[in-house]
Design a protein around this motif. Structure first.
Motif, mmCIF file in Angstrom:
data_model
loop_
_atom_site.group_PDB
_atom_site.id
_atom_site.type_symbol
_atom_site.label_atom_id
_atom_site.label_comp_id
_atom_site.label_asym_id
_atom_site.label_seq_id
_atom_site.Cartn_x
_atom_site.Cartn_y
_atom_site.Cartn_z
ATOM 1 N N UNK A 210 0.821 -1.201 0.000
ATOM 2 C CA UNK A 210 0.000 0.000 0.000
ATOM 3 C C UNK A 210 0.858 1.256 0.000
ATOM 4 N N UNK A 211 2.084 1.143 0.466
ATOM 5 C CA UNK A 211 2.900 2.316 0.692
ATOM 6 C C UNK A 211 3.674 2.792 -0.528
ATOM 7 N N UNK A 212 3.962 1.911 -1.474
ATOM 8 C CA UNK A 212 4.934 2.268 -2.513
ATOM 9 C C UNK A 212 4.525 3.491 -3.315
ATOM 10 N N UNK A 213 3.270 3.601 -3.706
ATOM 11 C CA UNK A 213 2.846 4.769 -4.479
ATOM 12 C C UNK A 213 1.996 5.723 -3.636
ATOM 13 N N UNK A 214 2.174 5.651 -2.313
ATOM 14 C CA UNK A 214 1.465 6.560 -1.403
ATOM 15 C C UNK A 214 2.293 7.831 -1.283
ATOM 16 N N UNK A 215 1.954 8.821 -2.064
ATOM 17 C CA UNK A 215 2.706 10.066 -2.062
ATOM 18 C C UNK A 215 2.242 10.950 -3.196
ATOM 19 N N UNK A 216 3.112 11.858 -3.624
ATOM 20 C CA UNK A 216 2.776 12.774 -4.712
ATOM 21 C C UNK A 216 3.913 12.801 -5.716
ATOM 22 N N UNK A 217 3.598 13.293 -6.901
ATOM 23 C CA UNK A 217 4.578 13.557 -7.946
ATOM 24 C C UNK A 217 4.567 15.065 -8.201
ATOM 25 N N UNK A 218 5.746 15.657 -8.324
ATOM 26 C CA UNK A 218 5.856 17.103 -8.498
ATOM 27 C C UNK A 218 6.697 17.408 -9.733
ATOM 28 N N UNK A 219 6.292 18.429 -10.495
ATOM 29 C CA UNK A 219 7.090 18.869 -11.635
ATOM 30 C C UNK A 219 6.667 20.266 -12.057
ATOM 31 N N UNK A 220 7.610 21.104 -12.488
ATOM 32 C CA UNK A 220 7.221 22.331 -13.187
ATOM 33 C C UNK A 220 6.640 21.958 -14.544
ATOM 34 N N UNK A 221 5.642 22.707 -14.989
ATOM 35 C CA UNK A 221 4.949 22.413 -16.244
ATOM 36 C C UNK A 221 4.917 23.687 -17.083
ATOM 37 N N UNK A 222 5.422 23.593 -18.290
ATOM 38 C CA UNK A 222 5.409 24.742 -19.193
ATOM 39 C C UNK A 222 4.087 24.774 -19.938
ATOM 40 N N UNK A 223 3.430 25.932 -19.929
ATOM 41 C CA UNK A 223 2.172 26.135 -20.633
ATOM 42 C C UNK A 223 2.474 26.891 -21.925
ATOM 43 N N UNK A 224 2.427 26.163 -23.056
ATOM 44 C CA UNK A 224 2.749 26.797 -24.331
ATOM 45 C C UNK A 224 1.616 27.688 -24.820
ATOM 46 N N UNK A 225 0.444 27.598 -24.180
ATOM 47 C CA UNK A 225 -0.668 28.456 -24.576
ATOM 48 C C UNK A 225 -0.438 29.908 -24.234
#
Length: 567
Positions: free
Chosen positions: A511-526
């Motif tokens: 249950x623990x392995x993917x218990x968390x968050x993913x973070x990244x800066x994201x470029x908005x080309x719009x």
């Protein structure tokens, strides 16, 4: 530098007509905002919350690095790998807010550039305009390695104090956490054990031992009289001063005619797993040109195998085996397991890339061309010329029988004609059996960049994408409460199937392995702006979205430092 892995070309489902289906718009309109200089420094900008809130347990800092300056005075570079380094920090105090700090890295190359008024000379991957003078080329070839210190690729925690910024060099730079004040250059202490003048390169990525937390890396030393290069591997341990001191583990001598780039290697409880994929440094008679323009010396070795070295951490004994020529750079994970016969196997999972079968038989480009700005902007060029067809591959070595084998995971992602790279896993599972890996999908035609979660146990995937949004390498952060002592045990090896036999793979998910968050800066080309996104790591739903307020250029690698432990 990140995608260049090849096994035998296989028949492809992508006909040449796909090239006609690429968007008519230029790639310049898609990610051009990521390909420009942003040398501005920022301190503690509180990001504007757009939606959702970062969880209260998320307390720490995400650090990333990449190019910040591509031109100065009358001189410019055209490859992102040659941009002067900039370091970014997103601090999460634990109350749902985020503060952003960024600073150019005050390296020797940076300081010389500022003082002389134009881009200083150091070895480049792309082109520099105007080109280096003869005097500059001679200086680069004969100068001390410490003068080539533009570290702009990755972040590491080496000495439990400052953050360390690295590249393919034993010369690093350090900054204070959060405030990003430059604290100085760090030359690997291992060089003192060898010959400083003959030190060539190291891995960009250190390897962290899964139990004791020590760091491992190598330094490649040239021995010109013996016409060979020696890869010397070290364990870095804390000395009395707090600085990490090297302890030699083993060395791998190779011919100078077969120097391979080892960007990253794996580690388990008992072994280092070192892949020597097939991009090698091949110097011609024009050494001045080779030493100043690195791509002119880098070739894909088709006639020789990929060499895999497994080094015992206890004895330094080396197991070596060979595979067909492969293009490889980054590692998903490495671990040990016991098979159904009770034999010990060491396993490495890695993205492997190939050229699509319809690609014309034309000369192979330099791998660093994937970051060459004019080629990125040229419609269809990268799609036609870069080895983007990715298979996630498992390389297995049986310690007892000395036999090796390869297994490939199904390409379950869509669109399938994308480069799948920049793997990141839960660091608590590094060196152990695992299930989940987070990767970046990069379409070389449309320049779309999306987020992929691959389950190597179930052999299936899910993804996240939004029109006009381009992510960088995804960094996984485990939920603080989810870090259990049970992960220190290798329960997966003891799992039995219905017949009472040990299951070779088993279902080792927890249950623990993917218990968390993913973070990244994201470029908005719009709107040519940057957002910071936080995803639920289980299903890739967006938990929180922040306006970064200022633009962030492309970043290569990142690392999370928890507030309590810094690591």
């Amino acid at each position: 530098q990140h995608y260049f892995i090849q096994s035998n070309l296989r028949s492809s489902m992508y006909p040449a007509i796909l090239l006609l289906l690429l968007p008519l718009c230029s790639a310049d309109t898609a990610i051009s905002g990521l390909l420009v200089s942003h040398p501005e420094n920022h301190s503690n900008l509180t990001l504007r919350n757009i939606s959702g809130t970062a969880p209260a347990w998320l307390s720490g800092t995400l650090y990333r690095t990449g190019p910040g300056l591509l031109e100065h005075g009358n001189r410019s570079v055209n490859n992102l790998m040659d941009g002067l380094s900039k370091v970014h920090a997103w601090h999460f105090p634990g109350d749902g807010s985020v503060q952003y700090t960024a600073s150019m890295l005050k390296t020797g190359v940076y300081n010389k550039t500022m003082s002389q008024g134009y881009y200083a000379a150091f070895p480049v991957m792309g082109d520099i305009n105007p080109d280096f003078t003869l005097k500059e080329k001679i200086s680069m070839m004969s100068g001390d390695i410490a003068t080539k210190d533009n570290t702009n690729i990755a972040i590491w925690d080496l000495d439990d104090g400052d953050i360390t910024i690295t590249t393919e060099s034993p010369v690093m730079n350090q900054m204070t956490p959060n405030s990003l004040q430059y604290t100085g250059q760090l030359v690997s202490p291992a060089i003192k054990l060898g010959t400083r003048k003959n030190a060539l390169f190291s891995a960009t990525h250190y390897a962290r031992h899964p139990s004791d937390g020590s760091s491992y890396n190598y330094v490649a030393f040239m021995e010109p009289l013996m016409l060979r290069v020696e890869y010397v591997f070290y364990k870095y341990e804390a000395g009395k001063s707090g600085m990490m001191q090297p302890k030699k583990l083993a060395s791998i001598p190779v011919s100078m005619r077969d120097m391979r780039i080892v960007h990253q290697f794996g580690i388990t409880e008992n072994f280092l797993y070192v892949p020597r994929f097939n991009y090698k440094i091949s110097f011609s008679f024009d050494l001045l040109e080779n030493m100043s323009h690195f791509c002119k010396a880098l070739v894909f070795e088709k006639k020789h195998p990929t060499y895999m070295d497994i080094i015992s951490l206890k004895t330094g004994e080396i197991h070596q085996f060979e595979l067909a020529p492969l293009r490889g750079v980054h590692i998903m994970n490495t671990f040990e397991r016991t098979n159904s016969k009770g034999e010990l196997e060491v396993v490495m999972d890695v993205p492997i890339t190939h050229f699509p079968s319809w690609r014309p038989d034309i000369p192979e480009p330099c791998p660093f061309d994937v970051y060459k700005i004019p080629l990125i902007k040229e419609d269809g060029h990268q799609y036609q010329n870069i080895a983007w067809n990715t298979t996630l591959t498992r390389i297995i070595y049986n310690i007892d029988t000395k036999e090796s084998s390869l297994e490939t995971f199904p390409q379950t992602w869509k669109p399938v004609d994308t480069l799948v790279e920049f793997p990141f896993i839960n660091s608590q599972y590094a060196g152990k059996q695992y299930c989940y890996c987070y990767l970046m999908q990069w379409h070389m035609g449309t320049m779309a960049m999306s987020l992929l979660k691959y389950d190597v146990c179930a052999k299936e995937s899910i993804s996240w994408s939004e029109k006009g949004k381009h992510i960088m390498e995804p960094v996984f952060v485990p939920r603080t409460e989810a870090l259990r002592d049970a992960m220190k045990e290798d329960k997966d090896e003891k799992k039995e199937d219905k017949d009472g036999k040990k299951d070779r793979d088993g279902d080792i998910r927890t249950e623990d392995e993917d218990d968390g968050v993913v973070i990244s800066p994201v470029f908005d080309s719009g709107n040519n702006s940057t957002e910071l996104l936080v995803w639920n790591a289980k299903d890739l739903t967006v938990v929180a979205r922040y306006d970064n307020l200022v633009d962030v250029p492309i970043t290569i690698h990142g690392l999370w430092f928890d507030n309590k432990t810094k690591k």
